[in-house]
Design a protein around this motif. Sequence first.
Motif, mmCIF file in Angstrom:
data_model
loop_
_atom_site.group_PDB
_atom_site.id
_atom_site.type_symbol
_atom_site.label_atom_id
_atom_site.label_comp_id
_atom_site.label_asym_id
_atom_site.label_seq_id
_atom_site.Cartn_x
_atom_site.Cartn_y
_atom_site.Cartn_z
ATOM 1 N N SER A 43 118.456 -20.145 -31.925
ATOM 2 C CA SER A 43 118.943 -20.417 -33.278
ATOM 3 C C SER A 43 120.295 -19.735 -33.458
ATOM 4 N N PRO A 44 121.216 -20.327 -34.196
ATOM 5 C CA PRO A 44 121.111 -21.556 -34.996
ATOM 6 C C PRO A 44 121.481 -22.824 -34.238
ATOM 7 N N TRP A 45 121.831 -22.676 -32.951
ATOM 8 C CA TRP A 45 122.333 -23.832 -32.202
ATOM 9 C C TRP A 45 121.248 -24.880 -31.970
ATOM 10 N N ASN A 46 119.974 -24.466 -31.968
ATOM 11 C CA ASN A 46 118.901 -25.452 -31.796
ATOM 12 C C ASN A 46 118.756 -26.360 -33.019
ATOM 13 N N ALA A 57 122.022 -16.933 -25.831
ATOM 14 C CA ALA A 57 122.720 -16.727 -27.103
ATOM 15 C C ALA A 57 124.146 -16.214 -26.899
ATOM 16 N N TRP A 58 124.343 -15.275 -25.956
ATOM 17 C CA TRP A 58 125.694 -14.728 -25.761
ATOM 18 C C TRP A 58 126.662 -15.818 -25.316
ATOM 19 N N ALA A 59 126.183 -16.731 -24.468
ATOM 20 C CA ALA A 59 127.031 -17.815 -23.981
ATOM 21 C C ALA A 59 127.299 -18.833 -25.075
ATOM 22 N N CYS A 60 126.280 -19.157 -25.861
ATOM 23 C CA CYS A 60 126.485 -20.085 -26.977
ATOM 24 C C CYS A 60 127.534 -19.544 -27.937
ATOM 25 N N VAL A 255 119.854 -10.235 -23.233
ATOM 26 C CA VAL A 255 119.973 -11.560 -22.615
ATOM 27 C C VAL A 255 118.602 -12.003 -22.102
ATOM 28 N N ALA A 256 118.238 -13.236 -22.403
ATOM 29 C CA ALA A 256 116.881 -13.715 -22.110
ATOM 30 C C ALA A 256 116.558 -13.735 -20.631
#
Length: 312
Positions: A43-46, A57-60, A255-256
């Motif tokens: 989230s929030p990109w999803n 998330a860091w890359a997004c 980071v996941a």
Amino acid sequence: MADNYELMLAQDMGQFFDDPLGFVLYAYPWDTDPALQVVELPSPWNLIYPSKYGPDAWACGGLENLGRQVREHDFDGRTPVPAIMEAISSGHGIGKSAMVGWLVCWIMSTRPYAHGTVTATTSDQLSSKTWAEICKWNKRSIASHWFDMGTGKGAMRMVHKQHRESWFCAAQTCREENSEAFAGQHAVNSTSFYIFDEASGVPNKIWEVSKGGMTDGEPMWFAFGNPTRNTGAFADCFGGQRHRWHGQHIDSRSVAITNKELLAQWVADYGENSDFVKVRVRGGACSQCVQLAVHPTRAGRRGHGARAGAAQ
């Protein structure tokens, strides 16, 4: 039908000129290739993009910020704009090489006549990791058939099949005696770009020569690495030259895809505030590096160079 497909694909690529995150989610088969289904799009990109899986998330966030800068600069194909200069300092295992692959494919697929140079600390790192990752992501890209990918010593080049001499990206070793390979790169009507992987080990001379490629068109420069050295151009991105660079420090624990158990062991063994954890987990400068940035002469008198060597 083939001509119609290519026209539609070219139009799609044009729409991603200022949307690198959109390109990454469009160009790769996230929802059909099990090898890519590692991270669910956060989230929030999803809520914005129709993909279940995607970058961490860091890359997004980094790709989204990059697109924002492109829109702000609003390059018209003629008038030079300020260089986009991004520096990522991180702990281990966050997926920097994948980001390098995405950036190369995005620039090359959306910017006709782009000129790029990629380097890394050692020739082995460059060929077996950095360039191999670029080849891997281009192979998966929906636009992969536009390009020929060369491998092997002296042949690591990505070239557009129809514009081989004017639309390309090349891998170059960063030995100081090879500095001329980084000079004279210009793309007046497009993007001249440099990507430094494991940037802490790239000699200052290479950084100095590469500045010449930032003088026209829509230039971009990306530097990735672990902050293992207390001096040099990569350290300056977060010190004396931080006003020129958009710098980020990324903690591996956020980071996941990272090995949280191993990272926890490092913290337990060395301590949260140890230089080992600060550099290799938290992605920040060691305590001596911070002193050097603030008080360079004082830090030098304390023998910082010896301690920095021990921390590598």
